[in-house]
Scaffold this active site. Structure first.
Site, short mmCIF file in Angstrom:
data_model
loop_
_atom_site.label_atom_id
_atom_site.label_comp_id
_atom_site.label_asym_id
_atom_site.label_seq_id
_atom_site.Cartn_x
_atom_site.Cartn_y
_atom_site.Cartn_z
N ASP A 22 0.80 -1.15 -0.19
CA ASP A 22 -0.06 -0.03 -0.21
C ASP A 22 0.61 1.35 -0.15
OD1 ASP A 22 0.92 0.60 2.60
OD2 ASP A 22 -0.96 -0.22 3.53
N GLY A 23 2.05 1.04 0.06
CA GLY A 23 3.19 2.19 -0.02
C GLY A 23 2.81 3.37 1.20
N ARG A 80 10.82 15.76 4.58
CA ARG A 80 11.90 15.80 5.14
C ARG A 80 12.65 16.92 4.32
NH1 ARG A 80 13.35 9.49 2.97
NH2 ARG A 80 13.18 8.67 5.14
N ARG A 87 22.14 11.61 -4.83
CA ARG A 87 22.69 10.31 -4.08
C ARG A 87 23.72 9.90 -5.22
NH1 ARG A 87 17.89 8.36 -1.40
NH2 ARG A 87 16.58 10.12 -1.25
N ASP A 156 21.87 4.19 -3.83
CA ASP A 156 20.81 5.08 -3.84
C ASP A 156 20.34 5.83 -2.45
OD1 ASP A 156 20.08 4.68 -6.12
OD2 ASP A 156 18.51 3.01 -6.02
N ASN A 157 21.11 5.32 -1.35
CA ASN A 157 20.90 5.61 -0.11
C ASN A 157 21.97 6.48 0.42
OD1 ASN A 157 19.24 2.79 -0.18
ND2 ASN A 157 17.78 4.56 0.39
N ASP A 166 17.49 8.78 4.29
CA ASP A 166 16.68 7.85 4.19
C ASP A 166 16.61 6.78 5.36
OD1 ASP A 166 15.99 8.58 1.55
OD2 ASP A 166 17.63 7.12 0.70
C1 LIG Z 1 16.66 4.01 -0.76
O1 LIG Z 1 16.90 5.01 -1.84
C2 LIG Z 1 15.89 4.90 -2.90
C3 LIG Z 1 16.08 5.64 -4.14
O2 LIG Z 1 15.94 6.91 -3.86
C4 LIG Z 1 14.42 4.92 -2.64
O3 LIG Z 1 13.64 4.59 -3.43
C5 LIG Z 1 14.52 4.02 -1.03
O4 LIG Z 1 13.05 4.26 -0.50
C6 LIG Z 1 15.54 4.39 0.06
N1 LIG Z 1 15.64 3.64 1.16
C7 LIG Z 1 14.89 3.96 2.10
C8 LIG Z 1 15.02 3.11 3.38
O5 LIG Z 1 14.55 5.07 2.53
#
Ligand SMILES: *[C@@H]1O[C@H](CO)[C@@H](O)[C@H](O)[C@H]1NC(C)=O
Ligand SMILES: *[C@@H]1O[C@H](CO)[C@@H](O)[C@H](O)[C@H]1NC(C)=O
Ligand SMILES: *[C@@H]1O[C@H](CO)[C@@H](O)[C@H](O)[C@H]1NC(C)=O
Length: 272
Positions: A22-23, A80, A87, A156-157, A166
């Site tokens: 559900d995001g 945030r 990144r 990515d993080n 993140d």
């Molecule tokens: C890690 O980065 C990706 C790309 O931006 C993002 O989709 C993902 O939610 C991030 N992970 C967390 C735990 O926020």
């Protein structure tokens, strides 16, 4: 003077999408992010911060302990703030798509906004890389000193500004355990506490790969050789700073403060 603050509306927690689809972020983890990022900020760790937290009327089902007993929880939206949301992965994707012009533009923008001192340097991309190595090593050293495990250390993080961003399945250790893994579904302990320095090193190697279309190959190879040493040196410095700070902050009043130092630089270096 830093004038630019980029806003990112976070309404998604990855682990919950995978499991439930559900995001939505839940109130519980949103409060965790708010508290932890404030704590990190005041502990001197470069970090994103939470500007607002709005609780939704909507409720979502979550299996909080992954034991087959889902309960209804409140959903929430976290706003945030960070100086930048670029990144390492933001550059990797451009390089893998062969978008060299755009890559150059993005890197130039990041340098102009956040690494202004090197913007006229002859080898600004290599300079930029060195600075990210130094700052990332520094950030990770502070994580190790505080007993913080980020939980999702992929490219990515990892911020190009070496800020902690993140906040997902992160955790602080209660007692020292080098195998501490905050993400309950990270069964192999890929991003365990003691793996953070090598995960950081790996991500920086990927950053150098991502920059390869705009830097001279021979120089890049040389850079790869020295970057490990630079990383180790910078982590030691970062660690010493925290130790000195902690002495100032707590040493006199708090007899437990020495236990706050979780991992020494020699351990950091050994992990590489
Ligand atoms: C890690 O980065 C990706 C790309 O931006 C993002 O989709 C993902 O939610 C991030 N992970 C967390 C735990 O926020
Ligand atoms: C937790 O670890 C699993 C396994 O490595 C990974 O698939 C998942 O994306 C991680 N969770 C988050 C929120 O990143
Ligand atoms: C690492 O530190 C040592 C000792 O302080 C110094 O000689 C060396 O040049 C440094 N290396 C890098 C790559 O910064």
């Amino acid at each position: 003077m830093e004038l630019i603050t980029v806003v990112n509306l976070k309404i998604v927690i990855l682990i919950l999408i995978y499991r439930h689809g559900d995001g939505r972020a839940v109130f519980r983890s949103s409060v965790r992010e708010f508290l932890a990022s404030e704590a990190m900020h005041y502990l001197g760790v470069p970090t994103s911060q939470v500007a607002s937290l709005v609780v939704s009327d909507e409720q979502v089902w979550r299996d909080q302990f992954y034991d087959g007993h889902p309960i209804r929880e409140k959903a929430a939206v976290v706003l945030r703030l960070a100086k930048s949301w670029f990144r390492i992965g933001s550059l990797e994707i451009l390089t893998s798509n062969g978008e060299t012009d755009l890559l150059r533009k993005v890197v130039d923008f990041v340098i102009e906004q956040h690494f202004n001192k090197i913007k006229d340097s002859k080898e600004k991309y290599l300079e930029f890389f060195s600075q990210v190595v130094t700052r990332t090593a520094h950030m990770i050293a502070i994580w190790q000193a505080l007993g913080f495990a980020h939980g999702v250390c992929n490219t990515d993080n990892f911020s190009l500004l070496s800020m902690t961003i993140d906040y997902g399945p992160f955790g602080f250790m209660d007692t020292y355990n080098s195998d501490f893994v905050p993400n309950t579904s990270d069964d192999e302990g890929r991003y365990s506490f003691s793996n953070q320095p090598s995960a950081g090193q790996y991500n920086l190697a990927k950053l150098l790969d991502a920059l390869s279309p705009i830097i001279d190959l021979a120089r890049a190879l040389y850079k790869r050789m020295v970057s490990r040493k630079l990383f180790v040196n910078s982590s030691s410095q970062g660690f010493d700073l925290v130790r000195a700070d902690k002495k100032n902050l707590f040493m006199d009043e708090n007899p437990f403060s020495e236990y706050l130092i979780m991992q020494k630089p020699c351990d950091l270096a050994a992990g590489l």
